[in-house]
Write a protein that holds these residues in place. Structure first.
Motif, PDB file in Angstrom:
ATOM      1  N   GLU A 281       0.844  -1.201   0.000  1.00  0.00           N
ATOM      2  CA  GLU A 281       0.000   0.000   0.000  1.00  0.00           C
ATOM      3  C   GLU A 281       0.874   1.243   0.000  1.00  0.00           C
ATOM      4  O   GLU A 281       1.823   1.348   0.785  1.00  0.00           O
ATOM      5  N   TYR A 282       0.524   2.169  -0.899  1.00  0.00           N
ATOM      6  CA  TYR A 282       1.302   3.396  -1.032  1.00  0.00           C
ATOM      7  C   TYR A 282       0.411   4.612  -0.794  1.00  0.00           C
ATOM      8  O   TYR A 282      -0.819   4.529  -0.822  1.00  0.00           O
ATOM      9  N   GLU A 283       1.076   5.725  -0.589  1.00  0.00           N
ATOM     10  CA  GLU A 283       0.391   6.988  -0.333  1.00  0.00           C
ATOM     11  C   GLU A 283       1.034   8.071  -1.185  1.00  0.00           C
ATOM     12  O   GLU A 283       2.257   8.102  -1.348  1.00  0.00           O
ATOM     13  N   MET A 284       0.205   8.932  -1.743  1.00  0.00           N
ATOM     14  CA  MET A 284       0.704  10.034  -2.559  1.00  0.00           C
ATOM     15  C   MET A 284       0.249  11.352  -1.960  1.00  0.00           C
ATOM     16  O   MET A 284      -0.922  11.536  -1.650  1.00  0.00           O
ATOM     17  N   GLU A 285       1.186  12.248  -1.816  1.00  0.00           N
ATOM     18  CA  GLU A 285       0.889  13.570  -1.263  1.00  0.00           C
ATOM     19  C   GLU A 285       0.706  14.551  -2.408  1.00  0.00           C
ATOM     20  O   GLU A 285       1.592  14.705  -3.258  1.00  0.00           O
ATOM     21  N   VAL A 286      -0.451  15.217  -2.448  1.00  0.00           N
ATOM     22  CA  VAL A 286      -0.788  16.121  -3.536  1.00  0.00           C
ATOM     23  C   VAL A 286      -1.122  17.492  -2.952  1.00  0.00           C
ATOM     24  O   VAL A 286      -1.897  17.596  -1.993  1.00  0.00           O
ATOM     25  N   ALA A 287      -0.548  18.536  -3.525  1.00  0.00           N
ATOM     26  CA  ALA A 287      -0.847  19.914  -3.107  1.00  0.00           C
ATOM     27  C   ALA A 287      -1.941  20.477  -4.008  1.00  0.00           C
ATOM     28  O   ALA A 287      -1.772  20.579  -5.217  1.00  0.00           O
ATOM     29  N   ILE A 288      -3.081  20.818  -3.405  1.00  0.00           N
ATOM     30  CA  ILE A 288      -4.245  21.319  -4.139  1.00  0.00           C
ATOM     31  C   ILE A 288      -4.477  22.777  -3.756  1.00  0.00           C
ATOM     32  O   ILE A 288      -4.331  23.165  -2.598  1.00  0.00           O
ATOM     33  N   SER A 289      -4.850  23.590  -4.737  1.00  0.00           N
ATOM     34  CA  SER A 289      -5.135  25.003  -4.471  1.00  0.00           C
ATOM     35  C   SER A 289      -6.221  25.148  -3.401  1.00  0.00           C
ATOM     36  O   SER A 289      -7.168  24.370  -3.354  1.00  0.00           O
ATOM     37  N   LYS A 290      -6.058  26.150  -2.564  1.00  0.00           N
ATOM     38  CA  LYS A 290      -6.993  26.357  -1.453  1.00  0.00           C
ATOM     39  C   LYS A 290      -8.422  26.610  -1.948  1.00  0.00           C
ATOM     40  O   LYS A 290      -9.388  26.358  -1.219  1.00  0.00           O
ATOM     41  N   SER A 291      -8.572  27.095  -3.171  1.00  0.00           N
ATOM     42  CA  SER A 291      -9.908  27.375  -3.701  1.00  0.00           C
ATOM     43  C   SER A 291     -10.725  26.109  -3.908  1.00  0.00           C
ATOM     44  O   SER A 291     -11.942  26.173  -4.041  1.00  0.00           O
ATOM     45  N   PHE A 292     -10.063  24.945  -3.927  1.00  0.00           N
ATOM     46  CA  PHE A 292     -10.768  23.679  -4.116  1.00  0.00           C
ATOM     47  C   PHE A 292     -10.928  22.913  -2.814  1.00  0.00           C
ATOM     48  O   PHE A 292     -11.306  21.744  -2.828  1.00  0.00           O
ATOM     49  N   ALA A 293     -10.629  23.551  -1.686  1.00  0.00           N
ATOM     50  CA  ALA A 293     -10.668  22.851  -0.397  1.00  0.00           C
ATOM     51  C   ALA A 293     -12.053  22.275  -0.106  1.00  0.00           C
ATOM     52  O   ALA A 293     -12.182  21.174   0.441  1.00  0.00           O
ATOM     53  N   SER A 294     -13.097  22.991  -0.472  1.00  0.00           N
ATOM     54  CA  SER A 294     -14.458  22.529  -0.189  1.00  0.00           C
ATOM     55  C   SER A 294     -14.853  21.334  -1.047  1.00  0.00           C
ATOM     56  O   SER A 294     -15.840  20.650  -0.742  1.00  0.00           O
ATOM     57  N   LEU A 295     -14.097  21.063  -2.113  1.00  0.00           N
ATOM     58  CA  LEU A 295     -14.440  19.962  -3.018  1.00  0.00           C
ATOM     59  C   LEU A 295     -13.794  18.646  -2.608  1.00  0.00           C
ATOM     60  O   LEU A 295     -14.154  17.595  -3.133  1.00  0.00           O
ATOM     61  N   LEU A 296     -12.827  18.699  -1.694  1.00  0.00           N
ATOM     62  CA  LEU A 296     -12.098  17.495  -1.297  1.00  0.00           C
ATOM     63  C   LEU A 296     -12.885  16.723  -0.253  1.00  0.00           C
ATOM     64  O   LEU A 296     -13.272  17.269   0.784  1.00  0.00           O
ATOM     65  N   LYS A 297     -13.120  15.437  -0.509  1.00  0.00           N
ATOM     66  CA  LYS A 297     -13.888  14.590   0.394  1.00  0.00           C
ATOM     67  C   LYS A 297     -13.115  13.314   0.687  1.00  0.00           C
ATOM     68  O   LYS A 297     -12.661  12.632  -0.234  1.00  0.00           O
ATOM     69  N   VAL A 298     -12.961  12.994   1.975  1.00  0.00           N
ATOM     70  CA  VAL A 298     -12.277  11.771   2.375  1.00  0.00           C
ATOM     71  C   VAL A 298     -13.097  10.561   1.904  1.00  0.00           C
ATOM     72  O   VAL A 298     -14.310  10.517   2.075  1.00  0.00           O
ATOM     73  N   GLY A 299     -12.418   9.584   1.302  1.00  0.00           N
ATOM     74  CA  GLY A 299     -13.087   8.398   0.781  1.00  0.00           C
ATOM     75  C   GLY A 299     -13.443   8.499  -0.689  1.00  0.00           C
ATOM     76  O   GLY A 299     -13.852   7.496  -1.289  1.00  0.00           O
ATOM     77  N   GLU A 300     -13.281   9.683  -1.282  1.00  0.00           N
ATOM     78  CA  GLU A 300     -13.609   9.873  -2.699  1.00  0.00           C
ATOM     79  C   GLU A 300     -12.569   9.152  -3.571  1.00  0.00           C
ATOM     80  O   GLU A 300     -11.371   9.207  -3.317  1.00  0.00           O
ATOM     81  N   GLU A 301     -13.041   8.452  -4.603  1.00  0.00           N
ATOM     82  CA  GLU A 301     -12.139   7.758  -5.509  1.00  0.00           C
ATOM     83  C   GLU A 301     -11.401   8.755  -6.407  1.00  0.00           C
ATOM     84  O   GLU A 301     -11.950   9.780  -6.805  1.00  0.00           O
ATOM     85  N   VAL A 302     -10.148   8.416  -6.713  1.00  0.00           N
ATOM     86  CA  VAL A 302      -9.296   9.280  -7.530  1.00  0.00           C
ATOM     87  C   VAL A 302      -8.650   8.430  -8.621  1.00  0.00           C
ATOM     88  O   VAL A 302      -8.152   7.340  -8.344  1.00  0.00           O
ATOM     89  N   GLN A 303      -8.677   8.934  -9.834  1.00  0.00           N
ATOM     90  CA  GLN A 303      -8.023   8.236 -10.940  1.00  0.00           C
ATOM     91  C   GLN A 303      -6.579   8.707 -11.057  1.00  0.00           C
ATOM     92  O   GLN A 303      -6.313   9.898 -11.145  1.00  0.00           O
ATOM     93  N   LEU A 304      -5.658   7.746 -11.076  1.00  0.00           N
ATOM     94  CA  LEU A 304      -4.235   8.049 -11.148  1.00  0.00           C
ATOM     95  C   LEU A 304      -3.659   7.467 -12.435  1.00  0.00           C
ATOM     96  O   LEU A 304      -4.018   6.359 -12.836  1.00  0.00           O
TER      97      LEU A 304
END
Length: 373
Positions: free
Chosen positions: A223-246
């Motif tokens: 199991e791996y983890e990736m750290e991503v820096a997202i603009s603060k303007s999108f903070a309200s869009l980030l949800k724990v458990g949401e699937e992400v395509q890599l």
């Protein structure tokens, strides 16, 4: 004769002047050429509002979610074993990673263990006479005492008199001193905390290892983890458990991860919020660089166009009656190449590709693909 020649020349000059004047008058009456108007061909699209799924781009390198930096808490010679301590070597949970020579310290532990056994054996006659009710309990403890194994826990004190008697003979202090030595003896063997792989080895067999020395790194490759820096303007869009395509840099492999954590504070220097994405795949390796597309909110009644079609004053060109016009729109999201717009009426004909030098009132005609076939 001379007068005759001059008279002829004068008549010829007058006739030439008359002909030249008639020619100039005739040239002024010619109609001016009509310049043909240039009509540019443009690519168009018809607006059809719908649901637009906002995707937030990000990127980062993979790091093992469980990793251990191996340090030594004791010193000694690194003993050889059947499994070489080398990068890439796999170990099961509990398997020995490093064994240090502990023969000298082992003798110290055995001496303390023997002293505890002798101290308990010395009080047994007194227990038989003064405390016959607890004699058997301590006799059973001695019978279970094995010098080749860790010292068993002392019997529970059943009375205050028993506690004073046992403590006064130094048995309790000897027991805890022994347990302290046994704990340190266990540190001469470093075991794998989980099933994983060695990624860094800084020592080899036969090396004298010192207290506090770093020996290597051990990770769990499942199991791996990736750290991503997202603009603060999108903070309200980030949800724990949401699937992400890599995807990898070559766009050849796709993986599915999940947002595991979102940092509660914003980086003051970059004005970004750190998001952590978990991903599992047997083909992944630590340090692999991936790009992430994080799904945000869904915008209703909107369209998505290229960013270079949006004018500086939040307007876009539309096609009406064979010429360009401009209407105001409301941008709701910008990506690197796209922009999501609202308030564009359905059926509006807009440009699909930018037109160099375009202006309001410019004559254009839609591109007809069938005409070129």
């Amino acid at each position: 004769m001379r007068k005759i020649i001059l008279s002829v020349i004068g008549v010829l000059v007058i006739i030439g002047s008359i002909l030249l004047a008639k020619s100039l008058i005739a040239s002024k009456n010619k109609p001016k050429p009509v310049l043909e108007k240039v009509v540019k061909t443009v690519f168009i699209d018809t607006v059809k509002n719908g649901q637009i799924q906002i995707e937030i781009p990000g990127n980062g390198s993979l790091v093992a979610k469980r990793r251990v930096e191996i340090y030594s808490e004791v010193q000694g010679i690194f003993k050889t074993s059947n499994v070489l301590f080398k990068p890439g070597q796999k170990y099961n949970a509990g398997q020995s990673l490093i064994n240090l020579d502990a023969s000298e310290y082992y003798a110290t532990v055995q001496s303390a263990k023997s002293n505890l056994y002798n101290a308990i054996a010395a009080i047994m006659p007194d227990l038989r006479l003064d405390f016959p009710e607890i004699y058997q309990k301590w006799q059973n403890y001695l019978n279970a005492f094995d010098l080749s194994k860790s010292a068993p826990q002392l019997p529970e004190m059943s009375s205050e008199k028993e506690n004073y008697f046992i403590t006064g003979r130094g048995i309790v202090s000897s027991y805890y001193n022994l347990k302290n030595l046994e704990q340190r003896l266990a540190k001469y063997t470093i075991r794998a905390p989980f099933t994983g792989i060695l990624t860094e080895a800084l020592v080899t067999e036969g090396t004298f290892i010192r207290n506090g020395q770093k020996l290597g790194e051990f990770i769990d490759p499942s199991e791996y983890e990736m750290e991503v820096a997202i603009s603060k303007s999108f903070a309200s869009l980030l949800k724990v458990g949401e699937e992400v395509q890599l995807t990898n840099m070559d766009k050849t492999n796709t993986y599915i991860g999940k947002i595991s954590r979102v940092n509660g504070s914003i980086d003051q220097a970059t004005q970004t919020i750190t998001t952590y994405i978990d991903v599992k795949d047997p083909n992944l390796k630590e340090g692999l660089y991936l790009e992430a597309n994080i799904k945000g909110e869904t915008v209703e009644d909107a369209i998505e166009i290229d960013r270079n079609l949006l004018l500086e004053d939040n307007q876009i060109f539309i096609l009406t009656n064979g010429m360009l016009n401009a209407i105001s729109v409301t941008p709701v999201y910008f990506s690197d190449t796209k922009v999501v717009l609202k308030e564009v009426p359905n059926g509006t004909i807009i440009l699909k590709r930018p037109v160099p030098g375009a202006y309001v009132g410019m004559l254009v005609k839609p591109f007809d693909a069938s005409a070129n076939q």
